[in-house]
Design a protein around this motif. Structure first.
Motif, PDB file in Angstrom:
ATOM      1  N   ALA A 400       0.914  -1.174   0.098  1.00  0.00           N
ATOM      2  CA  ALA A 400       0.102  -0.163   0.006  1.00  0.00           C
ATOM      3  C   ALA A 400       0.780   1.138  -0.346  1.00  0.00           C
ATOM      4  N   ASP A 401       1.953   1.209   0.942  1.00  0.00           N
ATOM      5  CA  ASP A 401       2.810   2.488   0.682  1.00  0.00           C
ATOM      6  C   ASP A 401       3.839   1.987  -0.265  1.00  0.00           C
ATOM      7  N   HIS A 402       4.381   3.359  -1.047  1.00  0.00           N
ATOM      8  CA  HIS A 402       5.184   3.113  -2.089  1.00  0.00           C
ATOM      9  C   HIS A 402       6.498   2.583  -1.988  1.00  0.00           C
ATOM     10  N   ARG A 403       6.710   1.414  -2.517  1.00  0.00           N
ATOM     11  CA  ARG A 403       7.968   1.029  -2.505  1.00  0.00           C
ATOM     12  C   ARG A 403       8.585   0.056  -3.569  1.00  0.00           C
ATOM     13  N   ASN A 404       9.908  -0.113  -3.629  1.00  0.00           N
ATOM     14  CA  ASN A 404      10.176  -0.705  -4.757  1.00  0.00           C
ATOM     15  C   ASN A 404      11.824  -1.426  -4.454  1.00  0.00           C
ATOM     16  N   VAL A 405      12.181  -2.259  -5.147  1.00  0.00           N
ATOM     17  CA  VAL A 405      13.389  -2.888  -5.008  1.00  0.00           C
ATOM     18  C   VAL A 405      14.563  -2.631  -6.079  1.00  0.00           C
ATOM     19  N   PRO A 406      15.274  -1.842  -5.827  1.00  0.00           N
ATOM     20  CA  PRO A 406      16.301  -1.275  -6.601  1.00  0.00           C
ATOM     21  C   PRO A 406      17.493  -2.342  -7.174  1.00  0.00           C
ATOM     22  N   SER A 407      17.456  -3.338  -6.005  1.00  0.00           N
ATOM     23  CA  SER A 407      18.773  -4.342  -6.395  1.00  0.00           C
ATOM     24  C   SER A 407      18.386  -5.774  -5.421  1.00  0.00           C
ATOM     25  N   ILE A 408      18.715  -6.865  -5.974  1.00  0.00           N
ATOM     26  CA  ILE A 408      18.480  -7.941  -5.287  1.00  0.00           C
ATOM     27  C   ILE A 408      19.414  -8.916  -5.924  1.00  0.00           C
ATOM     28  N   THR A 409      19.973  -9.831  -5.142  1.00  0.00           N
ATOM     29  CA  THR A 409      20.966 -10.913  -5.151  1.00  0.00           C
ATOM     30  C   THR A 409      20.368 -12.189  -4.715  1.00  0.00           C
ATOM     31  N   LEU A 410      20.450 -13.167  -5.754  1.00  0.00           N
ATOM     32  CA  LEU A 410      19.960 -14.472  -5.446  1.00  0.00           C
ATOM     33  C   LEU A 410      21.035 -15.486  -5.439  1.00  0.00           C
ATOM     34  N   ALA A 411      21.264 -16.547  -4.877  1.00  0.00           N
ATOM     35  CA  ALA A 411      22.360 -17.575  -5.057  1.00  0.00           C
ATOM     36  C   ALA A 411      21.598 -18.849  -4.216  1.00  0.00           C
ATOM     37  N   TYR A 412      21.983 -19.924  -5.082  1.00  0.00           N
ATOM     38  CA  TYR A 412      21.439 -21.232  -4.662  1.00  0.00           C
ATOM     39  C   TYR A 412      22.587 -21.740  -3.491  1.00  0.00           C
ATOM     40  N   ASP A 413      21.731 -22.099  -2.322  1.00  0.00           N
ATOM     41  CA  ASP A 413      22.664 -22.754  -1.168  1.00  0.00           C
ATOM     42  C   ASP A 413      22.315 -24.053  -1.018  1.00  0.00           C
ATOM     43  N   ALA A 414      23.420 -24.670  -1.353  1.00  0.00           N
ATOM     44  CA  ALA A 414      23.577 -26.240  -1.541  1.00  0.00           C
ATOM     45  C   ALA A 414      23.213 -27.036  -0.037  1.00  0.00           C
ATOM     46  N   GLU A 415      23.641 -26.219   0.846  1.00  0.00           N
ATOM     47  CA  GLU A 415      23.645 -26.686   2.495  1.00  0.00           C
ATOM     48  C   GLU A 415      21.965 -26.895   2.686  1.00  0.00           C
ATOM     49  N   THR A 416      21.087 -25.695   2.505  1.00  0.00           N
ATOM     50  CA  THR A 416      19.675 -25.764   2.786  1.00  0.00           C
ATOM     51  C   THR A 416      19.179 -26.224   1.709  1.00  0.00           C
ATOM     52  N   GLY A 417      19.437 -26.075   0.362  1.00  0.00           N
ATOM     53  CA  GLY A 417      18.531 -26.278  -0.818  1.00  0.00           C
ATOM     54  C   GLY A 417      17.553 -25.115  -0.977  1.00  0.00           C
ATOM     55  N   LYS A 418      17.982 -23.952  -0.531  1.00  0.00           N
ATOM     56  CA  LYS A 418      17.057 -22.867  -0.617  1.00  0.00           C
ATOM     57  C   LYS A 418      18.001 -22.000  -1.292  1.00  0.00           C
ATOM     58  N   LEU A 419      17.468 -20.404  -1.399  1.00  0.00           N
ATOM     59  CA  LEU A 419      18.233 -19.379  -1.883  1.00  0.00           C
ATOM     60  C   LEU A 419      18.642 -18.564  -0.695  1.00  0.00           C
ATOM     61  N   LYS A 420      19.791 -18.152  -1.051  1.00  0.00           N
ATOM     62  CA  LYS A 420      20.338 -17.169  -0.294  1.00  0.00           C
ATOM     63  C   LYS A 420      20.544 -15.888  -0.774  1.00  0.00           C
ATOM     64  N   GLY A 421      20.110 -14.551  -0.149  1.00  0.00           N
ATOM     65  CA  GLY A 421      20.170 -13.612  -0.938  1.00  0.00           C
ATOM     66  C   GLY A 421      20.047 -12.390  -0.196  1.00  0.00           C
ATOM     67  N   ASN A 422      20.147 -11.023  -0.881  1.00  0.00           N
ATOM     68  CA  ASN A 422      19.764  -9.819  -0.076  1.00  0.00           C
ATOM     69  C   ASN A 422      19.243  -8.958  -1.267  1.00  0.00           C
ATOM     70  N   MET A 423      18.410  -7.959  -0.491  1.00  0.00           N
ATOM     71  CA  MET A 423      17.808  -7.114  -1.438  1.00  0.00           C
ATOM     72  C   MET A 423      17.703  -5.833  -0.565  1.00  0.00           C
ATOM     73  N   SER A 424      17.778  -4.637  -1.614  1.00  0.00           N
ATOM     74  CA  SER A 424      17.306  -3.388  -0.932  1.00  0.00           C
ATOM     75  C   SER A 424      15.957  -2.952  -1.348  1.00  0.00           C
ATOM     76  N   VAL A 425      15.567  -2.372  -0.560  1.00  0.00           N
ATOM     77  CA  VAL A 425      14.159  -2.044  -0.611  1.00  0.00           C
ATOM     78  C   VAL A 425      13.934  -0.375  -0.412  1.00  0.00           C
ATOM     79  N   ASN A 426      13.359   0.267  -1.436  1.00  0.00           N
ATOM     80  CA  ASN A 426      13.359   1.636  -1.292  1.00  0.00           C
ATOM     81  C   ASN A 426      11.829   1.874  -0.409  1.00  0.00           C
ATOM     82  N   MET A 427      11.796   2.473   0.634  1.00  0.00           N
ATOM     83  CA  MET A 427      10.604   2.972   1.384  1.00  0.00           C
ATOM     84  C   MET A 427      10.442   4.338   1.222  1.00  0.00           C
ATOM     85  N   TYR A 428       9.593   4.740   0.215  1.00  0.00           N
ATOM     86  CA  TYR A 428       9.184   6.204   0.234  1.00  0.00           C
ATOM     87  C   TYR A 428       8.239   6.978   1.089  1.00  0.00           C
TER      88      TYR A 428
END
Length: 463
Positions: A400-428
């Motif tokens: 509802a509040d204006h937001r977007n994701v200017p950058s996101i990084t995803l990588a497969y994690d063999a240990e958990t079988g999931k994705l590890k990542g980080n993202m930047s969220v602009n909150m206006y």
């Protein structure tokens, strides 16, 4: 007697000659006087009719002046909405196509393709990819070229890899950029002459000419001067009346458009909170963890950055001040391309003058409210599954509040079988509106702590 008879006869002969000699001057004088009267009457009548037209237009203008308020309110709403639209452009990121990119990856990539790492920024996407064959690698690149959201695609190297089982695969990095191509006589009064009264003929000639001259300058010329003034005034009144008539005819349309702009303006206001504080970014991470299968291990919070200042503009200045992330002031020219009107400089000046006389507001001189757009960037390190990652990304864009994701990084994690990542969220957030900041509800109900350090007591337990 004979002598007297001769004298009387001579006297009788002189009288007709004298009368005959004055007939022409009298006729000329009368003609001059008549022409003078005609000129005066003609000039007077022209003045009378023009003045009547003048009064009529003034009355019509006065009767229609109420619509100026309707038009001015419409112009004010339009100018504010145009400014807010320009401000909103500052919050748009090409990464809004990220979900579209993932969808096309799922549909078009060879089935033996695996992505080991993916980084998305505002400029594009970089990913490390593995395929089982060179043919699949080539097909993957060819399919990427068909993505409607991508522009330039770059792959500089493909390496063959042999795993512990002896299986061969092709490893390569692909960098793609988003496709952003879709987007001015002074008349001298005759000197009075000393008329000679010695000769009646000369008196009549000169008198007639003088009457004609006076009739022309005092009568006709005077009325013509007044006529020119009335014509000039009527020209201005005609322009004003035409302007008001157009507004009067379209006043219902202006009211509808104003209501539409006001509604859109309110929607823009509603999409921005009054402020974003540290607690908002933390609780947002908690909300994501509650709604999706995602674990957020680290939160980085930046200081709020001013992106855009929408403030009152001086007349004729169609630019609002913006502030880049580096703090440099630049001009963002508001482009109102809804109506295309071609005018010369003289036409523009005349239109501006008429608008000022009527009290009509020009869009370039509308006093806009002092609104400031800020962005707080929150960085989240997380672990999640692929489907939940897509759901989280979509929820951020739909928040509802204006937001977007200017950058996101995803990588497969063999240990958990999931994705590890980080993202930047602009909150206006937007300041300068009537909206007030509301404290979020953390849900914490227990308060009070005897030992805020939790030190160990003699029994080995903490208080």
């Amino acid at each position: 007697k004979p002598l007297k008879f001769v004298l009387e006869k001579e006297e009788k002969k002189k009288t007709p000659e004298d009368g005959e000699s004055l007939r022409t001057p009298v006729l000329v004088a009368s003609l001059c006087a008549g022409v003078a009267v005609i000129l005066c009457v003609a000039g007077l009548l022209m003045n009378v009719f023009t003045a009547a037209s003048n009064r009529s237009m003034k009355k019509q203008i006065e009767d229609k002046k109420d619509v100026i308020t309707v038009y001015n309110e419409y112009i004010q709403s339009k100018a504010l909405y145009d400014g807010l639209t320009k401000m909103g452009d500052m919050t748009k990121e090409p990464n809004s196509d990220f979900l579209n990119f993932l969808r096309q990856m799922e549909e078009k990539m060879p089935s033996d393709l695996l992505v080991s790492k993916l980084t998305a920024s505002a400029q594009g996407i970089t990913m490390s990819v593995e395929t089982k064959t060179k043919e699949s690698a080539a097909e993957a690149i060819m399919q990427l070229r068909t993505f409607d959201c991508l522009g330039v695609i770059d792959c500089s190297e493909v390496k063959e890899n042999i795993n512990d089982s002896g299986e061969k695969s092709e490893l390569f990095d692909i960098t793609v950029t988003y496709d952003n191509t879709s987007e001015t006589e002074t008349q001298e009064q005759p000197a009075e002459q000393d008329l000679s009264k010695k000769d009646m003929k000369l008196l009549l000639y000169v008198g007639g000419i003088l009457i004609l001259i006076l009739g022309y300058f005092v009568g006709w010329k005077h009325f013509q001067t007044r006529q020119a003034q009335l014509d000039a005034e009527n020209e201005t009144l005609t322009t004003q009346l035409n302007k008001l008539t157009t507004i009067y005819t379209n006043q219902s349309d202006y009211k509808e458009k104003k209501a539409l702009y006001d509604n859109k303006i309110q929607q823009v206001y509603d999409s921005y909170p009054a402020e974003v504080k540290e607690e908002n970014t933390i609780l947002y991470a908690s909300d994501l963890e509650k709604q999706y299968d995602i674990s957020i291990s680290d939160i980085k919070i930046s200081k709020a950055n001013q992106l855009y200042l929408l403030a009152s503009q001086s007349a004729g200045d169609g630019a609002a001040q913006t502030t880049t992330e580096e703090g440099t002031d630049t001009e963002a020219t508001v482009d109102n391309s809804g109506d295309t009107v071609t005018q010369t400089a003289a036409d523009t000046t005349q239109t501006s003058s008429v608008d000022q006389q009527l009290g009509i507001i020009e869009e370039e001189s509308v006093a806009l409210p002092d609104l400031t757009l800020y962005s707080t960037v929150a960085g989240y390190d997380f672990t999640t599954g692929y489907q939940d990652c897509k759901s989280v990304f979509a929820s951020i864009l739909a928040f509802a509040d204006h937001r977007n994701v200017p950058s996101i990084t995803l990588a497969y994690d063999a240990e958990t079988g999931k994705l590890k990542g980080n993202m930047s969220v602009n909150m206006y957030y937007l300041t300068g509106t009537d909206k007030e900041y509301g404290e979020p509800d953390s849900g914490v109900t227990n308060f009070g702590k005897d030992d805020i350090f939790g030190t160990l007591q003699s029994g080995g337990e903490s208080e």
